[in-house]
Design a protein around this motif. Structure first.
Motif, PDB file in Angstrom:
ATOM      1  N   GLY A 113       0.769  -1.225   0.000  1.00  0.00           N
ATOM      2  CA  GLY A 113       0.000   0.000   0.000  1.00  0.00           C
ATOM      3  C   GLY A 113       0.801   1.275   0.000  1.00  0.00           C
ATOM      4  O   GLY A 113       0.231   2.370  -0.058  1.00  0.00           O
ATOM      5  N   ARG A 114       2.104   1.158   0.022  1.00  0.00           N
ATOM      6  CA  ARG A 114       2.949   2.347   0.002  1.00  0.00           C
ATOM      7  C   ARG A 114       3.836   2.323  -1.233  1.00  0.00           C
ATOM      8  O   ARG A 114       4.483   1.310  -1.530  1.00  0.00           O
ATOM      9  CB  ARG A 114       3.822   2.391   1.258  1.00  0.00           C
ATOM     10  N   GLY A 115       3.881   3.420  -1.972  1.00  0.00           N
ATOM     11  CA  GLY A 115       4.705   3.507  -3.168  1.00  0.00           C
ATOM     12  C   GLY A 115       6.166   3.753  -2.819  1.00  0.00           C
ATOM     13  O   GLY A 115       6.495   4.771  -2.210  1.00  0.00           O
ATOM     14  N   GLU A 116       7.028   2.801  -3.188  1.00  0.00           N
ATOM     15  CA  GLU A 116       8.466   2.936  -2.939  1.00  0.00           C
ATOM     16  C   GLU A 116       9.163   3.216  -4.268  1.00  0.00           C
ATOM     17  O   GLU A 116       8.924   2.536  -5.269  1.00  0.00           O
ATOM     18  CB  GLU A 116       9.028   1.653  -2.326  1.00  0.00           C
ATOM     19  N   PRO A 117      10.026   4.234  -4.330  1.00  0.00           N
ATOM     20  CA  PRO A 117      10.663   4.595  -5.597  1.00  0.00           C
ATOM     21  C   PRO A 117      11.621   3.516  -6.099  1.00  0.00           C
ATOM     22  O   PRO A 117      12.407   2.953  -5.331  1.00  0.00           O
ATOM     23  CB  PRO A 117      11.418   5.889  -5.260  1.00  0.00           C
ATOM     24  N   VAL A 118      11.527   3.228  -7.389  1.00  0.00           N
ATOM     25  CA  VAL A 118      12.441   2.314  -8.060  1.00  0.00           C
ATOM     26  C   VAL A 118      12.839   2.938  -9.392  1.00  0.00           C
ATOM     27  O   VAL A 118      12.112   3.763  -9.948  1.00  0.00           O
ATOM     28  CB  VAL A 118      11.825   0.919  -8.289  1.00  0.00           C
ATOM     29  N   GLU A 119      13.977   2.529  -9.897  1.00  0.00           N
ATOM     30  CA  GLU A 119      14.494   3.074 -11.148  1.00  0.00           C
ATOM     31  C   GLU A 119      14.851   1.937 -12.089  1.00  0.00           C
ATOM     32  O   GLU A 119      15.459   0.932 -11.670  1.00  0.00           O
ATOM     33  CB  GLU A 119      15.742   3.920 -10.860  1.00  0.00           C
ATOM     34  N   VAL A 120      14.486   2.064 -13.350  1.00  0.00           N
ATOM     35  CA  VAL A 120      14.845   1.054 -14.347  1.00  0.00           C
ATOM     36  C   VAL A 120      16.358   1.097 -14.577  1.00  0.00           C
ATOM     37  O   VAL A 120      16.943   2.166 -14.779  1.00  0.00           O
ATOM     38  CB  VAL A 120      14.100   1.288 -15.672  1.00  0.00           C
ATOM     39  N   VAL A 121      16.985  -0.074 -14.521  1.00  0.00           N
ATOM     40  CA  VAL A 121      18.431  -0.186 -14.739  1.00  0.00           C
ATOM     41  C   VAL A 121      18.698  -1.326 -15.703  1.00  0.00           C
ATOM     42  O   VAL A 121      17.856  -2.210 -15.912  1.00  0.00           O
ATOM     43  CB  VAL A 121      19.198  -0.421 -13.422  1.00  0.00           C
ATOM     44  N   SER A 122      19.884  -1.331 -16.286  1.00  0.00           N
ATOM     45  CA  SER A 122      20.277  -2.397 -17.198  1.00  0.00           C
ATOM     46  C   SER A 122      20.575  -3.673 -16.418  1.00  0.00           C
ATOM     47  O   SER A 122      21.055  -3.630 -15.282  1.00  0.00           O
ATOM     48  CB  SER A 122      21.514  -1.988 -18.004  1.00  0.00           C
ATOM     49  N   LEU A 123      20.292  -4.803 -17.040  1.00  0.00           N
ATOM     50  CA  LEU A 123      20.622  -6.102 -16.467  1.00  0.00           C
ATOM     51  C   LEU A 123      21.947  -6.595 -17.060  1.00  0.00           C
ATOM     52  O   LEU A 123      22.274  -6.281 -18.194  1.00  0.00           O
ATOM     53  CB  LEU A 123      19.508  -7.103 -16.775  1.00  0.00           C
ATOM     54  N   PRO A 124      22.725  -7.382 -16.304  1.00  0.00           N
ATOM     55  CA  PRO A 124      22.454  -7.855 -14.950  1.00  0.00           C
ATOM     56  C   PRO A 124      22.796  -6.801 -13.908  1.00  0.00           C
ATOM     57  O   PRO A 124      23.481  -5.815 -14.200  1.00  0.00           O
ATOM     58  CB  PRO A 124      23.378  -9.067 -14.836  1.00  0.00           C
ATOM     59  N   PHE A 125      22.365  -7.046 -12.692  1.00  0.00           N
ATOM     60  CA  PHE A 125      22.695  -6.146 -11.593  1.00  0.00           C
ATOM     61  C   PHE A 125      24.147  -6.330 -11.166  1.00  0.00           C
ATOM     62  O   PHE A 125      24.799  -5.385 -10.729  1.00  0.00           O
ATOM     63  CB  PHE A 125      21.794  -6.436 -10.385  1.00  0.00           C
ATOM     64  N   TYR A 126      24.626  -7.565 -11.287  1.00  0.00           N
ATOM     65  CA  TYR A 126      25.969  -7.920 -10.806  1.00  0.00           C
ATOM     66  C   TYR A 126      26.725  -8.657 -11.905  1.00  0.00           C
ATOM     67  O   TYR A 126      26.163  -9.520 -12.583  1.00  0.00           O
ATOM     68  CB  TYR A 126      25.866  -8.831  -9.574  1.00  0.00           C
ATOM     69  N   ARG A 127      27.985  -8.294 -12.089  1.00  0.00           N
ATOM     70  CA  ARG A 127      28.893  -9.044 -12.967  1.00  0.00           C
ATOM     71  C   ARG A 127      30.121  -9.432 -12.155  1.00  0.00           C
ATOM     72  O   ARG A 127      30.686  -8.594 -11.435  1.00  0.00           O
ATOM     73  CB  ARG A 127      29.326  -8.202 -14.165  1.00  0.00           C
ATOM     74  N   ARG A 128      30.531 -10.663 -12.293  1.00  0.00           N
ATOM     75  CA  ARG A 128      31.709 -11.092 -11.545  1.00  0.00           C
ATOM     76  C   ARG A 128      32.941 -10.370 -12.056  1.00  0.00           C
ATOM     77  O   ARG A 128      32.980  -9.934 -13.223  1.00  0.00           O
ATOM     78  CB  ARG A 128      31.902 -12.596 -11.633  1.00  0.00           C
ATOM     79  N   PRO A 129      33.969 -10.219 -11.218  1.00  0.00           N
ATOM     80  CA  PRO A 129      35.195  -9.538 -11.643  1.00  0.00           C
ATOM     81  C   PRO A 129      35.767 -10.193 -12.878  1.00  0.00           C
ATOM     82  O   PRO A 129      35.708 -11.418 -13.053  1.00  0.00           O
ATOM     83  CB  PRO A 129      36.118  -9.691 -10.431  1.00  0.00           C
TER      84      PRO A 129
END
Length: 369
Positions: free
Chosen positions: A348-364
């Motif tokens: 019931g509460r709007g929490e801000p989110v932003e569209v980002v490119s995938l993936p979120f994580y890349r290994r070193p």
């Protein structure tokens, strides 16, 4: 309450010895965690984790026309896969909807191993048998005979090399080779579902305990931890990898999930779903979302733009590696541009989110594969 009718993998007693908590997953009793999912997640990112994946389905196709049968059955060009290599692909229905996402290993000139999700095992086996009719090929469900163990993480190569005695420097990502662990023959593949370098070992079910113990012994000096389904889910989410039933399903084509590259429309001959996929024009696409608060949007939560619903969260969690909420969702293409500001309806509460490119994580980049 645990379902007493759930199937147990050949490693169930090992998991009990290790103090695992179990959950019912696709009709199987599976370890969800051993100590804490956060510790197990961090082990895979920093050292290594050991997983029991014996609930997965293994279907073998053998015969002179095995490659032709798979080219017809699936969206990929499996006949182009070299012996010893593997390919991620999909099995679609006549409307282009995804029945399952799979990894297919070519283990011989006329031999393939198809690895399917546990919840789709019967569907995939049945569809492959049906679609193989008219081809000179034998389709055999080997799932009950095969156990599957994964070692994932930066130290996985050192652990697997010690356990097998094999030289792994030439084993590329999405390649496989025969190996031996504790005197038992295995098919060793450099594949995984965590976003890290890692290996999956296919072996006779009767050898599962011996192989698990030998890998654990080899991993003792390398920070290896047993790891359950809970951390496997946050690991794959960080890596932007889709989960069937969340990001994939019969109402979605590979193009919806930004996986149109898997659909080889240039391969000769017909394949199931070709007509529909040639005309695919997705009305929604899969995006990554970064949360700016502390509460993570979860599967099924509504996604809003200017207080108007524009999509639905398919997977979401607080990322243990990144330290902020992440999620995936389907939205119309006009809301898919990275940087687009949306909000997730969290109770019931709007929490801000932003569209980002995938993936979120890349290994070193120093990691193999």
């Amino acid at each position: 309450m645990t379902n007493t009718t759930a199937r147990q993998t050949p490693l169930h007693e090992i998991h009990s010895e290790l103090g695992a908590s179990f959950t019912d997953f696709a009709g199987w009793s599976m370890p969800v965690r051993y100590s804490s999912e956060l510790a197990e997640h961090r082990a895979v990112r920093e050292t290594a984790g050991q997983f029991d994946l014996s609930h997965m389905a293994e279907i073998e196709l053998t015969g002179p026309q095995a490659a032709d049968a798979l080219d017809y059955a699936m969206v990929g060009a499996l006949s182009k896969v070299a012996v010893g290599r593997a390919r991620y692909t999909m099995l679609c229905d006549a409307d282009g909807g995804v029945l399952d996402d799979l990894v297919v290993y070519r283990t011989g000139e006329a031999r393939y191993l198809v690895v399917a999700n546990a919840g789709n095992a019967a569907v995939v086996a049945g569809e492959l048998r049906d679609r193989a009719r008219g081809f000179d090929v034998e389709v055999a469900d080997r799932s009950a005979e095969v156990a599957l163990i994964a070692v994932q993480g930066p130290n996985s190569a050192a652990i697997v090399a010690e356990a097998t005695g094999a030289e792994l420097s030439g084993l590329r990502y999405y390649a496989s080779m025969p190996a031996t662990v504790a005197g038992d023959e295995v098919l060793l593949a450099r594949t995984g579902y965590t976003g890290e370098d890692g290996f999956e070992l296919f072996l006779p079910a009767g050898a599962a305990v011996r192989v698990w113990r030998r890998l654990a012994e080899a991993g003792a000096a390398h920070g290896l931890m047993p790891a359950g389904l809970a951390c496997r889910d946050t690991l794959r989410l960080e890596a932007g990898m889709p989960l069937y039933g969340n990001e994939l399903g019969t109402g979605l084509t590979p193009f919806h999930a930004n996986l149109g590259r898997l659909v080889k429309l240039d391969k000769p001959g017909d394949f199931v779903g070709r007509g529909a996929l040639e005309k695919a024009d997705p009305d929604r696409v899969l995006v990554g979302l970064r949360g700016h608060g502390r509460r993570a949007p979860r599967h099924g939560y509504r996604l809003l733009y200017d207080n108007r619903e524009v999509g639905e969260i398919t997977s979401g969690a607080l990322s243990p590696t990144l330290g902020h909420p992440i999620a995936m969702a389907y939205v119309p293409p006009e809301y898919a541009e990275p940087g687009t500001a949306l909000s997730a309806d969290i109770r019931g509460r709007g929490e801000p989110v932003e569209v980002v490119s995938l993936p979120f994580y890349r290994r070193p980049s120093t990691s193999k594969g």
